[in-house]
Design a protein around this motif. Structure first.
Motif, PDB file in Angstrom:
ATOM      1  N   PHE C  54       0.858  -0.992  -0.130  1.00 11.54           N
ATOM      2  CA  PHE C  54      -0.211   0.029  -0.291  1.00 11.54           C
ATOM      3  C   PHE C  54       0.775   1.325   0.336  1.00 11.54           C
ATOM      4  O   PHE C  54      -0.195   2.641  -0.073  1.00 11.54           O
ATOM      5  N   LEU C  72       5.792  -4.130  -6.256  1.00  5.31           N
ATOM      6  CA  LEU C  72       5.008  -4.621  -7.066  1.00  5.31           C
ATOM      7  C   LEU C  72       3.810  -3.975  -6.333  1.00  5.31           C
ATOM      8  O   LEU C  72       3.553  -4.228  -5.707  1.00  5.31           O
ATOM      9  N   PRO C  73       2.264  -3.982  -7.148  1.00  7.29           N
ATOM     10  CA  PRO C  73       1.461  -3.425  -7.342  1.00  7.29           C
ATOM     11  C   PRO C  73       1.150  -4.279  -6.514  1.00  7.29           C
ATOM     12  O   PRO C  73       1.482  -5.293  -6.169  1.00  7.29           O
ATOM     13  N   PRO C  74      -0.023  -4.057  -5.030  1.00  6.94           N
ATOM     14  CA  PRO C  74      -0.345  -4.422  -3.960  1.00  6.94           C
ATOM     15  C   PRO C  74      -1.445  -5.536  -4.475  1.00  6.94           C
ATOM     16  O   PRO C  74      -1.259  -6.345  -3.800  1.00  6.94           O
ATOM     17  N   ASN C  75      -2.134  -5.742  -5.774  1.00  6.00           N
ATOM     18  CA  ASN C  75      -3.141  -6.365  -5.924  1.00  6.00           C
ATOM     19  C   ASN C  75      -2.125  -7.637  -6.621  1.00  6.00           C
ATOM     20  O   ASN C  75      -2.626  -8.893  -7.311  1.00  6.00           O
ATOM     21  N   LEU C  79      -0.239 -11.945  -0.898  1.00  7.47           N
ATOM     22  CA  LEU C  79      -1.083 -11.993   0.957  1.00  7.47           C
ATOM     23  C   LEU C  79      -2.001 -11.655   0.644  1.00  7.47           C
ATOM     24  O   LEU C  79      -2.719 -11.147  -0.234  1.00  7.47           O
TER      25      LEU C  79
END
Ligand SMILES: Nc1ncnc2c1ncn2[C@@H]1O[C@H](COP(=O)(O)OP(=O)(O)OP(=O)(O)O)[C@@H](O)[C@H]1O
Ligand SMILES: [Mg+2]
Lengths: 271, 304, 356
Positions: C54, C72-75, C79
């Motif tokens: 985030f 890396l983006p959260p999506n 996890l």
């Protein structure tokens, strides 16, 4: 003892004064509605209830046309203003950038300039660039007028929006765009509805800008009513005016329930 | 970026948009700002520009850089007395009366709680969203020659024949005040709400009576809101044109109405433009003087 | 699902001039439960949110399993995250909240439904599928948040103070449930809390954080019994300090004289230096006895003040040498204590720990 009597007296005077003033605020509206249902129109004593004036009013083409124009304007300006205002509100609430305060004042500027001048300016300018006299002219004027309200309501609802809702969506695997459409927009729905309704009702009732920009083909309802009552005031016009008032009251109640009237209207430029 | 990182989606350094948030913001605000510049700022500048035009044969615009229009207005004592002075006078008087009437309403509404408060508040604020034309219509019914008000005072024996209220100055005053009250009430409500009840209790505890509490706590604390209301209301009243247009007469030529008439009825755009500029200048000057005075005498105490 | 390793390597985050997380390195083993414990503002949430993606770190590298995920983006990260305020989507029912992630993952309708069912039964929520979040109690909302995270079927679970909005009893029940769930699913977990009891009871290891750094990383017993420094010692419980001089007597015992002359025999541990040292003991490690007792590690005290806590009593007392002591007396102790009593206190030899 005397003190408490004095207190009671002051309080009673305050109450009386307030109710007198509330009466003052509501009397003209009440009278209009009363006349519109009174079968003898303006004449007293009342002769009974009738819907005749409404039938007569809504069979007149100029009023029907006015409603059509005003509806188009209200819906069009609400949609356009919100489409323009939403990204701005998003930037204002979620990003820090140079000139943020200036941008805030800038988008509110249509509220700061007297309506006479906005009307005149748009009239002169649009005529000069060959956009005079049509629906687009009116639409542009109305969009300018309602943008500040859209920005204010949308920033308010964005600033209470809990961003962890978006983070949760991202965590669940949603792309930025997906999270925006599946989470952000639906959660902001009531804010959008409130904003649309406020924009609509301001446009629907506008007189000051429209009188500069209206043409004989494209005349919004308030201007239509004004030209009608300039020459005759009959119970028919009372019926038209009452219809407009009813729609406004409906909108007011809905807006108040969704978003709170006072919050939205603070700093409203009256007429 | 290596092929590996493209396939795996791995990145060794922050992605581009994280380093350039400015671009994103620009994209977001661009459409709205563009529209506002195009249809607010440019037209306003255009008005200023046109105010320096010449007019030929009465109203035909001739591009130029002259002060003709300003001179025509400012050198004419008729305009100064019957338009400028009249507007200043009417707007000050109507603003003052509005504020005097709105204050107790706001105090009363602020004191109510629960559903009562909700209803009162909606009632008071509703006229803000009911169109001007609708409100004016109601007043026409009341004020016209054979209308309710005249019937009433004749019936009560105060006068013998109807008095002229509509299409005259009284109607202009009444409507300016009428439209202004909800506006000022709303500005004040915010301020009343922000007064901590404990402040009043502390004052009562210190032995202050009702009037004393009002004069030394409530009034000073609501002064900023009152002041804001006064500023905007004065500006609105000073430039009002719709109300004098609808319920006024040839003797109620407020400056905003003159702008409207010159532009829309007489077609003299340069003159209308010049009067607009003068209107804004006078309004700003009065507001500045007013603010200075308020600051000097009252507001400095509150640190605003 | 099996847990994956999380590795943080020199992660830093600053806000303007303020360093929120400073050069943090940490490895969480597959299936391990690690807590971040620390005072408000020490950077727990910031670290967790960097792991989740985030917020992006200013420097350092982050791996989940063998994949580098730093930016890396959260999506795109393997996890799931449980938010402190739950962040349940208000316009979706419980089932929709839980099914959102599986649906995005492209599962078939049947698989999505199975995920929802499993998650609900794991968290004992069956029957609440069609409720909206606002129609649930705080405890139920918390369970939905956990169910939603589990339904994602990820290898790492991150939780930011998930129990802090519950009342005390529910909090205590839930921490046992959460722990059992975590052990059963063998999911690698990082858990943020500022409640020391929670951290000690649930974790395999506890990372005590202080001003953006890890002050200590160890198993709970070690953190509590043998804290490396004063910050950790006082953050996880009550504490009494003794400054003095240490001499080794033989291979298993040392002798300690405090600055005020009190003498103690203490257990000798590896790597304990001789000379000027600082020792600590916890209030509940001190035993109060009736006045007459004499013996090793026993000295007289006078009771100044008693706080009754239900399960125990917190006693403030002063030694003859003027030292203030904090002593916790469990209520099984039949001895009645009054302010002004002259008693003795005893500290067992293995209960005085060296502090660096
Ligand atoms: N967006 C931000 N801008 C500036 N400072 C921030 C921001 N986010 C966090 N901080 C600061 O970073 C520090 C660490 O914040 P963080 O939220 O990680 O603390 P925490 O350990 O989770 O505390 P708590 O127990 O109160 O939740 C705090 O001092 C906070 O003020
Ligand atoms: Mg936190």
């Amino acid at each position: 003892m005397t003190n408490s009597i004095r207190q009671t007296f002051y309080r009673a005077s305050l109450n009386t004064l307030t109710y007198a003033l509330l009466f003052f605020l509501f009397f003209p509206i009440a009278v209009t509605i009363f006349v519109s249902f009174n079968s003898s129109g303006f004449l007293l004593p009342p002769q009974g209830f009738t819907l005749e004036w409404y039938e007569r009013a809504w069979s007149m083409t100029q009023f029907r046309r006015g409603v059509f124009v005003s509806l188009m304007l209200g819906i069009g300006s609400a949609l356009l203003a919100n489409a323009l205002a939403f990204p701005i509100s998003l930037a204002l609430v979620r990003h820090n950038f140079r000139g943020k305060a200036a941008l805030n004042v800038f988008v509110m500027s249509p509220l700061l300039v007297p309506t006479t001048i906005i009307g005149l300016a748009l009239y002169v300018f649009l005529m000069n660039i060959g956009l005079g006299g049509g629906f687009v002219t009116l639409l542009i004027g109305h969009v300018m007028m309602v943008i500040p309200f859209a920005v204010r309501i949308l920033t308010a609802s964005l600033s209470i929006f809990d961003r962890s809702l978006e983070e949760a969506a991202r965590n669940a695997g949603a792309s930025l765009i997906r999270s925006f459409f599946s989470i952000t927009l639906p959660v902001l729905k009531t804010g959008f509805i409130a904003s649309m309704m406020i924009c609509f009702i301001i446009s629907w009732n506008d007189f000051a800008i429209s009188i500069f920009l209206a043409s004989s083909k494209w005349t919004p309802l308030p201007i239509q009513i004004y030209s009608h009552i300039q020459f005759q005031y009959d119970a028919v016009s009372a019926a038209v005016v009452s219809s407009v008032i009813f729609l406004s009251i409906f909108a007011i109640v809905v807006i108040d329930r969704i978003a709170g009237l006072q919050k939205i209207l603070s700093q409203n430029a009256g007429n | 970026m290596s092929v590996d990182s493209l396939i795996e989606g791995r990145q060794a350094s922050p992605p581009h948009h994280l380093r350039r948030p400015g671009l994103l913001v620009s994209l977001m605000v661009a459409p709205g700002v563009l529209v506002l510049v195009l249809f607010m700022i440019l037209p306003l500048l255009w008005v200023v520009r046109v105010s320096f035009y010449e007019t030929a044969q009465g109203t035909t615009m001739v591009p130029a850089w002259v002060l003709d229009q300003y001179v025509r207005f400012l050198a004419d004592i008729w305009y100064l007395r019957n338009v400028v002075w009249l507007s200043v006078f009417v707007s000050i008087v109507s603003t003052a009366i509005t504020v005097l009437l709105a204050y107790p309403i706001a105090m009363y509404v602020a004191r109510a709680t629960g559903l009562r408060r909700q209803i009162l508040q909606t009632l008071v604020l509703a006229p803000l969203l009911i169109g001007l034309v609708s409100l004016v219509f109601g007043w026409i019914v009341i004020l016209r020659g054979g209308g309710l008000f005249n019937s009433l005072i004749i019936w009560l024996g105060f006068v013998d024949a109807p008095i002229r209220l509509l299409y005259a100055m009284p109607a202009v005053y009444i409507l300016l005040i009428y439209v202004g009250i909800p506006y000022v009430v709303m500005t004040l409500l915010d301020n009343f709400e922000r007064i901590e009840p404990t402040l009043l209790e502390a004052a009562a505890n210190a032995g202050a009576g009702g009037w004393r509490i009002f004069a030394s706590i409530i009034l000073p604390l609501t002064l900023p809101g009152l002041n804001a209301g006064v500023l905007v209301l004065f500006a609105l009243n000073f430039s009002a044109f719709a109300i004098p247009l609808m319920v006024g007469s040839a003797n109620t030529n407020l400056i905003g109405l003159v702008v409207y008439k010159q532009a829309m009825q007489l077609g003299n755009l340069p003159f209308a433009a010049a009067i607009s500029v003068i209107m804004v200048a006078i309004s700003a000057a009065i507001l500045v003087i007013y603010s200075r005075l308020m600051q000097r005498f009252f507001l400095w105490r509150l640190g605003v | 699902m099996t847990g994956k390793k999380i590795s943080l390597n020199g992660i830093s985050k600053r806000y303007g001039d303020f360093v929120a997380v400073s050069d943090m390195s940490l490895t969480v083993e597959p299936g391990e439960f690690v807590s971040f414990l620390g005072p408000s503002g020490c950077g727990k949430t910031t670290t967790l949110r960097m792991i989740a993606g985030f917020i992006m770190p200013d420097s350092g590298a982050l791996k989940i399993g063998d994949v580098e995920v730093t930016y890396l983006p959260p999506n795109k990260r393997d996890l799931s995250f449980v938010f402190q305020n739950y962040a349940l989507w208000p316009h979706m029912t419980v089932a929709e909240n839980i099914g959102f992630g599986p649906k995005l993952a492209g599962l078939s309708r049947a698989d999505i439904d199975k995920r929802i069912r499993d998650a609900l039964s794991l968290t004992a929520l069956s029957g609440l599928e069609s409720r909206f979040p606002r129609q649930l109690s705080g405890g139920q909302q918390q369970r939905v948040a956990v169910a939603r995270a589990l339904a994602l079927g990820r290898s790492v679970l991150l939780m930011d103070e998930p129990l802090s909005n519950l009342d005390r009893k529910l909090r205590v029940d839930m921490r046992k449930e959460l722990k059992e769930l975590q052990r059963r699913l063998n999911i690698t977990t990082v858990y943020v809390t500022h409640d020391q009891e929670e951290a000690l009871s649930m974790s395999d290891r506890v990372a005590v954080m202080d001003r953006g750094r890890i002050a200590s990383l160890a198993v709970p017993e070690e953190i509590y019994r043998n804290p490396p420094n004063e910050f950790v010692a006082s953050f996880v419980g009550g504490v009494n300090y003794f400054n003095g001089t240490l001499r080794h007597v033989d291979s298993s015992r040392s002798f300690f004289i405090a600055d005020d002359g009190l003498e103690f025999h203490i257990t000798r541990r590896e790597n304990t230096p001789e000379g000027t040292v600082r020792l600590m003991t916890r209030p509940e490690w001190i035993v109060l006895r009736s006045g007459e007792d004499k013996g090793l590690n026993t000295h007289p005290v006078t009771v100044d003040f008693i706080e009754y806590l239900g399960a125990s009593r917190k006693v403030s007392a002063t030694t003859e040498t003027g030292r203030k002591l904090l002593i916790q007396v469990h209520d099984v102790d039949p001895m009645s204590i009054e302010v002004g009593d002259r008693l003795t206190f005893h500290i067992a030899a293995q209960n005085m720990m060296l502090i660096k």
